[in-house]
Enzyme design. Structure first.
Site, short mmCIF file in Angstrom:
data_model
loop_
_atom_site.label_atom_id
_atom_site.label_comp_id
_atom_site.label_asym_id
_atom_site.label_seq_id
_atom_site.Cartn_x
_atom_site.Cartn_y
_atom_site.Cartn_z
CE1 TYR A 198 -45.74 -84.90 92.58
CE2 TYR A 198 -44.19 -85.24 94.36
CZ TYR A 198 -45.44 -84.86 93.92
OH TYR A 198 -46.37 -84.44 94.83
CB SER A 199 -39.45 -85.87 86.93
OG SER A 199 -39.41 -84.46 87.00
#
Length: 326
Positions: free
Chosen positions: A61-62
């Site tokens: 995630y990111s």
């Protein structure tokens, strides 16, 4: 907030989980619609204030930014012994060898990287994000067992795979006396119910905690079909999941609106209440990016749908292509 046992374990979790894919770095190349740290922290704080003690993130995630934001906020706002933190590994982290998959080398490296970003000594739940066709499942399960025995994870879970794969992994662990999965994080909502065919019965039989992701179908179950948001316009992953079945799904969205009007509640509450009436479901994962997303979701815990409501919501569903398992 009521707390329930997490599947066949003694661990207590809230019946809603805050998913943190929406927190991170919009410039990371992951998703451009995510919130940066300053905007993310109030949402995390609100979740804690509402009694949510279950938080889900992932290394991808990111590309690590989500874990950093979540870890910093939880370390500032929460008591570590009271909260349950899950993270995941599998997905490509950079363009280089050994930066994806579920090999022993990759898993032992990625758990350390996640813990460093979270600023924690352990995670409560370490989840394999997908099935790795290029690594023997024996190698993966033994590595996960060693991660648990080292104290870096309390439990292990799986996500988004075929039921036969999940059963095979459990059988391998059982055969060797290794740690078994206690949870399944799968794609399940009123617009996508393919998990009801085999995975949910398997989880029910084995007392596996089911924690559905995308419980609101990336927001499609919360608003009129024609309404748009920044995420709706830019989230290519969600488009790939739902755009091809638009005509049949529209009918279900309209019925969610009708049931919401009947009970004078938010549509999100109807969609979540439908999930929560399934005995295998322990805690849907809410990808909240506003405090209101959490306060809107909370009343779902008290909304009881009748069998007639459930039938009305379900009866127009048509089979979908499998999404999630790869």
């Amino acid at each position: 907030m009521d707390y329930v046992k997490f599947g066949n374990t003694g661990m207590d979790v809230s019946q809603l989980c805050l998913g943190t894919m929406g927190f991170g770095d919009p410039n990371s190349g992951f998703h451009e619609w995510v919130l940066e740290e300053e905007e993310s922290r109030p949402v995390i704080k609100k979740a804690l204030d509402l009694g949510i003690n279950f938080f889900d993130t992932a290394n991808v995630y990111s590309y690590g930014a989500s874990e950093k934001i979540l870890g910093k906020a939880l370390n500032d706002y929460a008591n570590r012994d009271e909260i349950v933190v899950a993270t995941k590994a599998y997905t490509q982290m950079k363009q280089a060898p050994n930066s994806r998959g579920l090999s022993r080398k990759t898993l032992l490296y990625q758990i350390d990287q996640s813990l460093e970003r979270l600023q924690m000594d352990y995670v409560d739940l370490y989840i394999i994000h997908r099935w790795d066709y290029n690594t023997p499942i024996e190698e993966t399960m033994e590595a996960l067992h060693d991660i648990v025995k080292s104290g870096k994870a309390r439990y292990i879970g799986a996500s988004a795979m075929y039921a036969w794969q999940f059963a095979k992994a459990q059988a391998v662990a059982d055969k060797h006396g290794w740690t078994k999965f206690v949870s399944m994080q799968n794609h399940l909502n009123l617009l996508y119910r393919e998990e009801e065919r085999e995975m949910l019965p398997l989880c029910g039989d084995q007392k596996i905690a089911v924690t559905p992701y995308s419980p609101l179908a990336a927001g499609r179950l919360t608003r009129d079909w024609e309404a748009t948001t920044k995420r709706f316009l830019t989230d290519t992953t969600a488009k790939s999941k739902y755009d091809s079945t638009e005509e049949q799904d529209k009918i279900i969205v309209e019925r969610v609106a009708e049931i919401a009007d009947k009970y004078q509640v938010k549509r999100a509450q109807v969609a979540l209440a439908w999930l929560l009436q399934k005995e295998q479901v322990v805690a849907p994962i809410i990808g909240a990016t506003k405090e209101s997303h959490l306060t809107d979701a909370l009343p779902a815990l008290d909304l009881k749908l009748t069998p007639e409501d459930v039938t009305y919501l379900e009866e127009t569903y048509l089979p979908h292509h499998v999404v999630g398992a790869i």
